[in-house]
Design a protein around this motif. Structure first.
Motif, PDB file in Angstrom:
ATOM      1  N   ILE A 245       0.815  -1.218   0.000  1.00 19.90           N
ATOM      2  CA  ILE A 245       0.000   0.000   0.000  1.00 19.90           C
ATOM      3  C   ILE A 245       0.850   1.269   0.000  1.00 19.90           C
ATOM      4  O   ILE A 245       0.312   2.381   0.081  1.00 19.90           O
ATOM      5  CB  ILE A 245      -0.965   0.027   1.202  1.00 19.90           C
ATOM      6  CG1 ILE A 245      -0.202   0.050   2.526  1.00 19.90           C
ATOM      7  CG2 ILE A 245      -1.931  -1.149   1.136  1.00 19.90           C
ATOM      8  CD1 ILE A 245      -1.097   0.144   3.758  1.00 19.90           C
ATOM      9  N   GLY A 246       2.171   1.123  -0.073  1.00 21.71           N
ATOM     10  CA  GLY A 246       3.046   2.292  -0.144  1.00 21.71           C
ATOM     11  C   GLY A 246       3.526   2.811   1.193  1.00 21.71           C
ATOM     12  O   GLY A 246       3.913   3.983   1.311  1.00 21.71           O
ATOM     13  N   GLY A 247       3.528   1.955   2.209  1.00 18.02           N
ATOM     14  CA  GLY A 247       4.005   2.363   3.525  1.00 18.02           C
ATOM     15  C   GLY A 247       5.493   2.123   3.685  1.00 18.02           C
ATOM     16  O   GLY A 247       6.179   1.691   2.755  1.00 18.02           O
ATOM     17  N   ILE A 248       5.990   2.410   4.869  1.00 23.40           N
ATOM     18  CA  ILE A 248       7.400   2.201   5.202  1.00 23.40           C
ATOM     19  C   ILE A 248       7.456   1.056   6.212  1.00 23.40           C
ATOM     20  O   ILE A 248       7.029   1.212   7.357  1.00 23.40           O
ATOM     21  CB  ILE A 248       8.024   3.473   5.809  1.00 23.40           C
ATOM     22  CG1 ILE A 248       7.870   4.651   4.835  1.00 23.40           C
ATOM     23  CG2 ILE A 248       9.497   3.243   6.146  1.00 23.40           C
ATOM     24  CD1 ILE A 248       8.250   5.988   5.437  1.00 23.40           C
ATOM     25  N   PRO A 249       7.968  -0.113   5.805  1.00 20.15           N
ATOM     26  CA  PRO A 249       7.940  -1.299   6.674  1.00 20.15           C
ATOM     27  C   PRO A 249       8.534  -1.094   8.062  1.00 20.15           C
ATOM     28  O   PRO A 249       8.015  -1.636   9.045  1.00 20.15           O
ATOM     29  CB  PRO A 249       8.742  -2.329   5.874  1.00 20.15           C
ATOM     30  CG  PRO A 249       8.546  -1.921   4.445  1.00 20.15           C
ATOM     31  CD  PRO A 249       8.514  -0.421   4.472  1.00 20.15           C
ATOM     32  N   SER A 250       9.622  -0.336   8.171  1.00 22.33           N
ATOM     33  CA  SER A 250      10.254  -0.131   9.480  1.00 22.33           C
ATOM     34  C   SER A 250       9.307   0.599  10.440  1.00 22.33           C
ATOM     35  O   SER A 250       9.249   0.281  11.635  1.00 22.33           O
ATOM     36  CB  SER A 250      11.556   0.651   9.332  1.00 22.33           C
ATOM     37  OG  SER A 250      11.337   1.889   8.671  1.00 22.33           O
ATOM     38  N   ILE A 251       8.546   1.567   9.922  1.00 20.19           N
ATOM     39  CA  ILE A 251       7.564   2.276  10.750  1.00 20.19           C
ATOM     40  C   ILE A 251       6.421   1.331  11.113  1.00 20.19           C
ATOM     41  O   ILE A 251       5.909   1.350  12.240  1.00 20.19           O
ATOM     42  CB  ILE A 251       7.028   3.523  10.021  1.00 20.19           C
ATOM     43  CG1 ILE A 251       8.152   4.545   9.816  1.00 20.19           C
ATOM     44  CG2 ILE A 251       5.867   4.150  10.797  1.00 20.19           C
ATOM     45  CD1 ILE A 251       7.733   5.793   9.068  1.00 20.19           C
ATOM     46  N   THR A 252       6.033   0.499  10.159  1.00 23.87           N
ATOM     47  CA  THR A 252       4.961  -0.474  10.402  1.00 23.87           C
ATOM     48  C   THR A 252       5.326  -1.421  11.538  1.00 23.87           C
ATOM     49  O   THR A 252       4.497  -1.707  12.406  1.00 23.87           O
ATOM     50  CB  THR A 252       4.681  -1.291   9.124  1.00 23.87           C
ATOM     51  OG1 THR A 252       4.281  -0.410   8.076  1.00 23.87           O
ATOM     52  CG2 THR A 252       3.582  -2.316   9.362  1.00 23.87           C
ATOM     53  N   VAL A 253       6.570  -1.894  11.547  1.00 26.49           N
ATOM     54  CA  VAL A 253       7.015  -2.813  12.597  1.00 26.49           C
ATOM     55  C   VAL A 253       6.919  -2.147  13.965  1.00 26.49           C
ATOM     56  O   VAL A 253       6.435  -2.759  14.934  1.00 26.49           O
ATOM     57  CB  VAL A 253       8.466  -3.285  12.332  1.00 26.49           C
ATOM     58  CG1 VAL A 253       9.006  -4.053  13.536  1.00 26.49           C
ATOM     59  CG2 VAL A 253       8.526  -4.152  11.088  1.00 26.49           C
ATOM     60  N   VAL A 254       7.354  -0.901  14.056  1.00 27.43           N
ATOM     61  CA  VAL A 254       7.269  -0.165  15.330  1.00 27.43           C
ATOM     62  C   VAL A 254       5.813  -0.024  15.767  1.00 27.43           C
ATOM     63  O   VAL A 254       5.476  -0.233  16.940  1.00 27.43           O
ATOM     64  CB  VAL A 254       7.929   1.225  15.203  1.00 27.43           C
ATOM     65  CG1 VAL A 254       7.698   2.040  16.473  1.00 27.43           C
ATOM     66  CG2 VAL A 254       9.426   1.087  14.928  1.00 27.43           C
ATOM     67  N   ALA A 255       4.942   0.326  14.808  1.00 32.10           N
ATOM     68  CA  ALA A 255       3.514   0.494  15.110  1.00 32.10           C
ATOM     69  C   ALA A 255       2.893  -0.816  15.583  1.00 32.10           C
ATOM     70  O   ALA A 255       2.069  -0.839  16.513  1.00 32.10           O
ATOM     71  CB  ALA A 255       2.775   1.014  13.876  1.00 32.10           C
TER      72      ALA A 255
END
Length: 229
Positions: free
Chosen positions: A143-153
């Motif tokens: 979906i165009g996100g940033i995986p590293s930020i997703t992991v933190v979230a």
């Protein structure tokens, strides 16, 4: 010493030691906020910053641990198998509950993105926050996100779910074991499930079920809701 730091063993060893310290503190204090994962993350970050160790060096070993996230999630199917009859007799209610939870999780994030005027990449990284890490990373990429930020979230969501989930269920007088398990698993994936297992075998089984179904639903639902909203 420098040669040892540059080997994968260093990252693995530091991770295990930090997590064991987290487990020790959690058992001694018996306070939910002192989650072993949260404590180990803080210890590792502090250690790397204190000794000026590059993250890529640590990841040489940490990536081996990340590889086992998928198999570890599959193991959660064991308590579900023990509650198979309960699943069959409540199948429709369970699936509907998980679907509603997934829709709520995605839609709430999309409206918060608009409310706080977040950039597309950062905002979209938060959409898969309530599903397990291996699936969440793939959804974030798609979906165009940033995986590293997703992991933190995902980690933050899981810890908050494990800490706040039982309290919220008590606050709203949700006593049904199936409902409690579905609510915790759908909102806070594997980390929440570890708490659900502590509450009881039924809660743990339903929470385990929610991880897989919520992940699959979010894979198909997230892109669609993003286009609509």
């Amino acid at each position: 010493m420098i040669k040892f730091i540059n080997t994968p063993i260093f990252g693995i060893l530091i991770t295990i030691i930090a997590f064991e310290i987290g487990l020790f503190i959690n058992k001694k204090t018996k306070v939910s906020i002192f989650n072993p994962l949260l404590i180990s993350i803080l210890i590792i970050i502090t250690f790397l910053l204190k000794f000026n160790i590059d993250l890529d060096i640590y990841n040489k070993g940490a990536n081996f641990i990340s590889f086992f996230l998928g198999p570890a999630t599959v193991i959660l199917a064991v308590p579900l198998y023990k509650q198979l009859d309960l699943l069959k007799s409540n199948l429709i209610s369970i699936v509907v509950g998980i679907c509603v939870g997934c829709i709520t999780a995605v839609v709430s994030v999309l409206y918060l993105i608009k409310l706080f005027n977040l950039t597309n990449s950062v905002g979209l990284s938060l959409v898969p926050k309530s599903i397990t890490t291996p699936i969440g990373i793939e959804v974030s990429n798609n979906i165009g996100g940033i995986p590293s930020i997703t992991v933190v979230a995902i980690i933050i969501t899981g810890i908050l779910g494990a800490v706040m989930g039982p309290f919220i269920c008590k606050l709203f007088r949700i006593k049904d074991k199936i409902a409690v398990g579905i609510a915790i698993g759908t909102s806070s994936h594997a980390l929440g499930t570890t708490k659900a297992i502590e509450l009881g075998e039924t809660q743990g089984a339903m929470s385990s079920l929610s991880i897989g179904i919520a992940g699959l639903i979010t894979v198909f639902l997230a892109p669609l809701l993003i286009k609509i909203l």
